[in-house]
Design a protein around this motif. Structure first.
Motif, PDB file in Angstrom:
ATOM      1  N   ASP A 107      78.445  34.770 136.260  1.00 54.22           N
ATOM      2  CA  ASP A 107      78.038  33.428 135.815  1.00 54.22           C
ATOM      3  C   ASP A 107      76.523  33.329 135.674  1.00 54.22           C
ATOM      4  O   ASP A 107      76.017  32.706 134.737  1.00 54.22           O
ATOM      5  CB  ASP A 107      78.537  32.378 136.800  1.00 54.22           C
ATOM      6  N   ARG A 108      75.778  33.939 136.613  1.00 53.60           N
ATOM      7  CA  ARG A 108      74.319  33.816 136.581  1.00 53.60           C
ATOM      8  C   ARG A 108      73.733  34.471 135.331  1.00 53.60           C
ATOM      9  O   ARG A 108      72.702  34.043 134.825  1.00 53.60           O
ATOM     10  CB  ARG A 108      73.695  34.411 137.844  1.00 53.60           C
ATOM     11  N   VAL A 109      74.394  35.519 134.842  1.00 53.80           N
ATOM     12  CA  VAL A 109      73.940  36.172 133.619  1.00 53.80           C
ATOM     13  C   VAL A 109      74.118  35.243 132.426  1.00 53.80           C
ATOM     14  O   VAL A 109      73.226  35.091 131.582  1.00 53.80           O
ATOM     15  CB  VAL A 109      74.690  37.501 133.398  1.00 53.80           C
ATOM     16  N   HIS A 110      75.249  34.581 132.362  1.00 57.13           N
ATOM     17  CA  HIS A 110      75.512  33.681 131.239  1.00 57.13           C
ATOM     18  C   HIS A 110      74.746  32.366 131.383  1.00 57.13           C
ATOM     19  O   HIS A 110      74.277  31.810 130.378  1.00 57.13           O
ATOM     20  CB  HIS A 110      77.013  33.443 131.116  1.00 57.13           C
ATOM     21  N   ASP A 111      74.604  31.882 132.613  1.00 52.65           N
ATOM     22  CA  ASP A 111      73.840  30.648 132.821  1.00 52.65           C
ATOM     23  C   ASP A 111      72.379  30.830 132.415  1.00 52.65           C
ATOM     24  O   ASP A 111      71.749  29.898 131.892  1.00 52.65           O
ATOM     25  CB  ASP A 111      73.913  30.212 134.290  1.00 52.65           C
ATOM     26  N   ASN A 112      71.839  32.016 132.674  1.00 52.53           N
ATOM     27  CA  ASN A 112      70.437  32.298 132.352  1.00 52.53           C
ATOM     28  C   ASN A 112      70.262  32.985 131.002  1.00 52.53           C
ATOM     29  O   ASN A 112      69.153  33.382 130.642  1.00 52.53           O
ATOM     30  CB  ASN A 112      69.818  33.176 133.448  1.00 52.53           C
ATOM     31  N   GLU A 113      71.360  33.117 130.257  1.00 55.02           N
ATOM     32  CA  GLU A 113      71.342  33.707 128.906  1.00 55.02           C
ATOM     33  C   GLU A 113      70.625  35.055 128.893  1.00 55.02           C
ATOM     34  O   GLU A 113      69.675  35.288 128.153  1.00 55.02           O
ATOM     35  CB  GLU A 113      70.688  32.735 127.918  1.00 55.02           C
ATOM     36  N   VAL A 114      71.130  35.961 129.738  1.00 61.64           N
ATOM     37  CA  VAL A 114      70.579  37.312 129.847  1.00 61.64           C
ATOM     38  C   VAL A 114      71.275  38.222 128.843  1.00 61.64           C
ATOM     39  O   VAL A 114      72.507  38.312 128.821  1.00 61.64           O
ATOM     40  CB  VAL A 114      70.772  37.873 131.272  1.00 61.64           C
ATOM     41  N   ARG A 115      70.499  38.882 128.030  1.00 65.21           N
ATOM     42  CA  ARG A 115      71.054  39.856 127.095  1.00 65.21           C
ATOM     43  C   ARG A 115      70.928  41.255 127.694  1.00 65.21           C
ATOM     44  O   ARG A 115      69.832  41.687 128.057  1.00 65.21           O
ATOM     45  CB  ARG A 115      70.337  39.806 125.751  1.00 65.21           C
ATOM     46  N   ILE A 116      72.039  41.966 127.789  1.00 67.49           N
ATOM     47  CA  ILE A 116      72.061  43.313 128.348  1.00 67.49           C
ATOM     48  C   ILE A 116      72.096  44.324 127.212  1.00 67.49           C
ATOM     49  O   ILE A 116      72.925  44.216 126.296  1.00 67.49           O
ATOM     50  CB  ILE A 116      73.284  43.506 129.268  1.00 67.49           C
ATOM     51  N   ARG A 117      71.189  45.321 127.267  1.00 64.12           N
ATOM     52  CA  ARG A 117      71.140  46.358 126.246  1.00 64.12           C
ATOM     53  C   ARG A 117      70.932  47.709 126.912  1.00 64.12           C
ATOM     54  O   ARG A 117      70.275  47.800 127.954  1.00 64.12           O
ATOM     55  CB  ARG A 117      69.998  46.120 125.259  1.00 64.12           C
ATOM     56  N   ALA A 118      71.470  48.745 126.312  1.00 60.90           N
ATOM     57  CA  ALA A 118      71.216  50.110 126.771  1.00 60.90           C
ATOM     58  C   ALA A 118      70.272  50.782 125.797  1.00 60.90           C
ATOM     59  O   ALA A 118      70.405  50.633 124.579  1.00 60.90           O
ATOM     60  CB  ALA A 118      72.517  50.891 126.866  1.00 60.90           C
ATOM     61  N   ILE A 119      69.288  51.524 126.325  1.00 59.82           N
ATOM     62  CA  ILE A 119      68.395  52.321 125.481  1.00 59.82           C
ATOM     63  C   ILE A 119      68.477  53.765 125.953  1.00 59.82           C
ATOM     64  O   ILE A 119      68.631  54.035 127.146  1.00 59.82           O
ATOM     65  CB  ILE A 119      66.938  51.808 125.522  1.00 59.82           C
TER      66      ILE A 119
END
Length: 318
Positions: A107-119
């Protein structure tokens, strides 16, 4: 009693650091070193050290958001790590799958609008890790308030090499002229999505080297670097704030240098450059020691008259 006193001292120091910090870097990159050494010291196996380090990773994400950092890159698995024992890497791959899916659903990821990416060279990773990466990226693709980059199968030199090879192939095919190659030409080929320039690199575990981490975005931006001795599972908020303070001191030094250079140039530049130099001096004037600060009246006089015996056209005054 000693432990209680230590906790009180640490809490007081953390509050002091929090008050001293006035700004935050935009992009922080972290080399999470010391998981295995932490495990050995505790009499455990490496996977238990990585699992303890994963808890620190969650806390650092929260600390970054607390102080206003907008992008965080974590060095989770380098190309050199493939040389470690298979059983150790397999346990780490399992942990990565677990945490990527857990983060993507949190929930905290979506509440804070965190975008996850792999490099990195993700194709070299096992299928289950690639699937977890794809899941996390799809679940958070629409967000842009905060970016979390996970460096997997990552090597800075290999990334640059592949980018240069891509540009060379385009030149050979006649799609790009050598005269048209610019900084953006390389950057566009490094990663699928833009990565901000790195402002601060933090490395735990006591080693003082950046280990081929984000060389294009860190070295080119003259990033501040903070080395500290705690192993990654022991990394505390106090350590994190000390890193932020290192960045602030580096940024303050940069502003002083800019102001001093602009002051030195004011008396020997053309009309076209004069306004820009005066703007830099005015912008960074407060970063100079009091004795070096020019009076506002002096700057205004320089616009219409002369500075240090040279008029606005760059000619010596009579």
């Amino acid at each position: 009693m000693k432990r209680w006193l230590r906790q009180r001292v640490d809490a007081a120091y953390e509050q002091l650091l929090s008050r001293e910090i006035s700004g935050a870097p935009t992009h922080v990159a972290v080399i999470q070193d010391g998981n295995r050494r932490y495990a050995r010291r505790k009499g455990n196996d490496a996977p238990q050290g990585h699992r303890a380090g994963a808890k620190t990773t969650e806390r650092v994400l929260e600390w970054c958001q607390d102080v206003g950092v907008e992008e965080l890159t974590l060095y989770a698995f380098s190309t050199e790590n493939f040389d470690r024992p298979d059983e150790e890497n397999e346990a780490l791959f399992d942990l990565l799958c677990e945490k990527l899916r857990e983060f993507a659903d949190a929930d905290r990821v979506h509440d804070n609008e965190v975008r996850i990416r792999a490099i990195g060279d993700v194709d070299r990773l096992p299928e289950r890790v690639r699937e977890a990466v794809d899941y996390a990226e799809r679940r958070t693709r629409g967000y842009d308030r905060f970016v979390l980059n996970i460096a997997l199968a990552y090597g800075g030199r290999s990334q640059l090499l592949e980018a240069v090879r891509g540009v060379a192939a385009d030149v050979e095919a006649g799609e790009v002229s050598p005269d048209d190659i610019e900084v953006e030409t390389i950057e566009d080929r490094l990663y699928e999505q833009p990565v901000r320039d790195v402002d601060l690199i933090i490395r735990t575990g006591g080693d003082e080297r950046t280990s081929n981490f984000l060389p294009w975005h860190a070295n080119g931006n003259e990033a501040a670097v903070f080395f500290c001795t705690p192993y990654w599972p022991e990394f505390s908020k106090t350590d994190f704030l000390r890193g932020i303070r290192t960045y602030e001191h580096r940024a303050e030094s940069w502003r002083r240098t800019r102001a001093r250079r602009a002051l030195a140039l004011l008396g020997a530049i053309s009309d076209a450059e004069l306004a820009e130099a005066q703007s830099i001096v005015e912008r960074f004037r407060d970063s100079l020691p009091t004795a070096e600060r020019p009076d506002p009246e002096e700057l205004e006089a320089g616009e219409n008259e002369q500075v240090d015996g040279i008029d606005s056209s760059g000619r010596a005054a009579d």
